[in-house]
Design a protein around this motif. Structure first.
Motif, PDB file in Angstrom:
ATOM      1  N   THR A 159       0.831  -1.189   0.000  1.00  0.00           N
ATOM      2  CA  THR A 159       0.000   0.000   0.000  1.00  0.00           C
ATOM      3  C   THR A 159       0.869   1.244   0.000  1.00  0.00           C
ATOM      4  N   GLU A 160       0.523   2.200  -0.837  1.00  0.00           N
ATOM      5  CA  GLU A 160       1.178   3.502  -0.844  1.00  0.00           C
ATOM      6  C   GLU A 160       0.199   4.548  -0.336  1.00  0.00           C
ATOM      7  N   TYR A 161       0.753   5.580   0.252  1.00  0.00           N
ATOM      8  CA  TYR A 161      -0.065   6.601   0.896  1.00  0.00           C
ATOM      9  C   TYR A 161       0.265   7.979   0.322  1.00  0.00           C
ATOM     10  N   LYS A 162      -0.784   8.786   0.179  1.00  0.00           N
ATOM     11  CA  LYS A 162      -0.606  10.191  -0.218  1.00  0.00           C
ATOM     12  C   LYS A 162      -1.086  11.032   0.959  1.00  0.00           C
ATOM     13  N   ALA A 163      -0.156  11.676   1.620  1.00  0.00           N
ATOM     14  CA  ALA A 163      -0.474  12.397   2.848  1.00  0.00           C
ATOM     15  C   ALA A 163       0.116  13.791   2.815  1.00  0.00           C
ATOM     16  N   ALA A 164      -0.335  14.604   3.770  1.00  0.00           N
ATOM     17  CA  ALA A 164       0.207  15.950   3.960  1.00  0.00           C
ATOM     18  C   ALA A 164       0.411  16.152   5.448  1.00  0.00           C
ATOM     19  N   HIS A 165       1.317  17.056   5.794  1.00  0.00           N
ATOM     20  CA  HIS A 165       1.545  17.304   7.218  1.00  0.00           C
ATOM     21  C   HIS A 165       1.889  18.771   7.458  1.00  0.00           C
ATOM     22  N   ILE A 166       1.713  19.159   8.693  1.00  0.00           N
ATOM     23  CA  ILE A 166       2.137  20.477   9.148  1.00  0.00           C
ATOM     24  C   ILE A 166       3.159  20.233  10.259  1.00  0.00           C
ATOM     25  N   LEU A 167       4.346  20.754  10.094  1.00  0.00           N
ATOM     26  CA  LEU A 167       5.427  20.555  11.062  1.00  0.00           C
ATOM     27  C   LEU A 167       5.621  21.826  11.871  1.00  0.00           C
ATOM     28  N   VAL A 168       5.513  21.698  13.199  1.00  0.00           N
ATOM     29  CA  VAL A 168       5.710  22.836  14.107  1.00  0.00           C
ATOM     30  C   VAL A 168       6.677  22.429  15.219  1.00  0.00           C
ATOM     31  N   GLU A 169       7.040  23.394  16.043  1.00  0.00           N
ATOM     32  CA  GLU A 169       8.068  23.135  17.050  1.00  0.00           C
ATOM     33  C   GLU A 169       7.528  22.566  18.347  1.00  0.00           C
ATOM     34  N   THR A 170       6.273  22.850  18.692  1.00  0.00           N
ATOM     35  CA  THR A 170       5.761  22.420  20.000  1.00  0.00           C
ATOM     36  C   THR A 170       4.445  21.669  19.864  1.00  0.00           C
ATOM     37  N   GLU A 171       4.126  20.902  20.899  1.00  0.00           N
ATOM     38  CA  GLU A 171       2.873  20.168  20.934  1.00  0.00           C
ATOM     39  C   GLU A 171       1.687  21.116  21.024  1.00  0.00           C
ATOM     40  N   ASP A 172       1.839  22.202  21.767  1.00  0.00           N
ATOM     41  CA  ASP A 172       0.741  23.163  21.891  1.00  0.00           C
ATOM     42  C   ASP A 172       0.383  23.769  20.543  1.00  0.00           C
ATOM     43  N   GLU A 173       1.402  24.054  19.723  1.00  0.00           N
ATOM     44  CA  GLU A 173       1.119  24.581  18.387  1.00  0.00           C
ATOM     45  C   GLU A 173       0.342  23.553  17.569  1.00  0.00           C
ATOM     46  N   ALA A 174       0.740  22.296  17.687  1.00  0.00           N
ATOM     47  CA  ALA A 174       0.066  21.233  16.941  1.00  0.00           C
ATOM     48  C   ALA A 174      -1.391  21.105  17.381  1.00  0.00           C
ATOM     49  N   LYS A 175      -1.633  21.161  18.701  1.00  0.00           N
ATOM     50  CA  LYS A 175      -3.003  21.068  19.217  1.00  0.00           C
ATOM     51  C   LYS A 175      -3.849  22.230  18.725  1.00  0.00           C
ATOM     52  N   ALA A 176      -3.275  23.432  18.696  1.00  0.00           N
ATOM     53  CA  ALA A 176      -4.015  24.606  18.242  1.00  0.00           C
ATOM     54  C   ALA A 176      -4.404  24.466  16.772  1.00  0.00           C
ATOM     55  N   LEU A 177      -3.518  23.890  15.954  1.00  0.00           N
ATOM     56  CA  LEU A 177      -3.823  23.691  14.542  1.00  0.00           C
ATOM     57  C   LEU A 177      -4.934  22.672  14.356  1.00  0.00           C
ATOM     58  N   ILE A 178      -4.934  21.629  15.174  1.00  0.00           N
ATOM     59  CA  ILE A 178      -5.986  20.613  15.089  1.00  0.00           C
ATOM     60  C   ILE A 178      -7.337  21.225  15.419  1.00  0.00           C
TER      61      ILE A 178
END
Length: 306
Positions: A159-178
């Motif tokens: 299986t191959e996957y086509k994905a995208a991601h957002i890379l940030v420095e902290t977990e709080d930034e990631a939670k805010a984006l979600i």
């Protein structure tokens, strides 16, 4: 002897390797200068079939042939490909003349290092001829087909996957984006505005990939997602990721013709390795006990001093 002296010896060895090309560069500059002054001259008639044994110069009774020039040309780095043939021809000829003069002018015995280098050079050149003979044989079509069947015929579906991601420095930034994504924000737009990864300009798009392409925690997270789902914050050595899975597909196996060259090279390499093993098995090879030799001795050029 001091470390500084040893370093000077290493530098001197490197410089000796450069001297041949220094001679050639000088000869080429002279040839270019001459060619510039003769641009309007009529070109000399070329032979239909050049003879590699044709003598192009004689230095104190020693002949230099076209074959010598061709062999020297084959050893040059790619950067010389940009030179016009007539300039390179004159430069190579001048180098060989100068080298012959220098060789003839040398008196006394060669250094131990030079003698050993000549032995090694002959060993390498003759071994290269042997390698060419072994690997020069084209694998037959049956062997290529068998190699293809073995590698791809019974391969499990991947299986191959086509994905995208957002890379940030902290977990709080990631939670805010979600939270923003859950509120209807556009993933690509958020990636362009917030991601510190190289895919930011593409909206975080990573294209198609399979197992082994991404770091394991990232790939595992992608493989667990449903199409359109957004991951929880994921930490890797690169930072914190917010991932979305766009598509999946079963990887298609390549056609035989698409991988024929790769398979042929693998077969040639396998034949070469088998040939070397047979040579050693049939030969009389004895490896001495080197446990008493300091491995760093290979860096000490002073050991070859007369």
């Amino acid at each position: 002897m001091s470390v500084n002296v040893t370093r000077r010896r290493v530098v001197a060895t490197t410089e000796r390797k450069e001297r041949s090309f220094m001679l050639l560069r000088t000869s080429i500059l002279s040839a270019m200068a001459l060619a510039t002054g003769l641009l309007t001259a009529a070109p000399a008639a070329a032979q239909d079939t050049p003879d590699p044994d044709a003598v192009v110069a004689t230095v104190n009774g020693t002949d230099i042939t076209l074959g010598h020039m061709i062999a020297l040309r084959s050893s040059l780095p790619q950067q010389y490909n940009q030179l016009p043939p007539e300039v390179l021809f004159d430069g190579l000829l001048e180098q060989l003349v100068q080298q012959t003069l220098l060789m003839q002018s040398f008196e006394g015995d060669l250094s131990r290092q030079s003698e050993l280098l000549i032995e090694n050079e002959r060993r390498a050149v003759v071994a290269g001829e042997a390698i060419t003979r072994v690997m020069g044989t084209e694998p037959d079509s049956e062997a290529v087909q068998a190699a293809y069947d073995e590698k791809y015929g019974n391969a499990e579906e991947e299986t191959e996957y086509k994905a995208a991601h957002i890379l940030v420095e902290t977990e709080d930034e990631a939670k805010a984006l979600i939270e923003e994504l859950e509120g209807g924000a556009d993933f690509a737009a958020l990636a362009q505005e917030n991601s510190i990864g190289p895919s930011a300009s593409n909206g975080g798009d990573l294209g198609w990939f399979g197992a082994g392409t991404m770091v394991e925690p990232f790939f595992n997270a992608v493989a667990e997602l449903e199409t359109g789902e957004v991951s929880d914050p994921l930490e890797t050595q690169f930072g914190w990721h917010v991932i979305t899975l766009n598509e999946t597909r079963i990887k298609e196996q390549p056609a035989l013709d698409d991988v024929r060259a790769e398979l042929e090279e693998q077969l040639r390499q396998a034949a070469f390795e088998e040939h070397v093993k047979k040579l050693e098995a049939d030969g009389d090879v004895s490896r001495a006990d080197t446990s008493g030799i300091d491995p760093s001795a290979i860096n000490d050029m002073t050991l070859l001093e007369d």
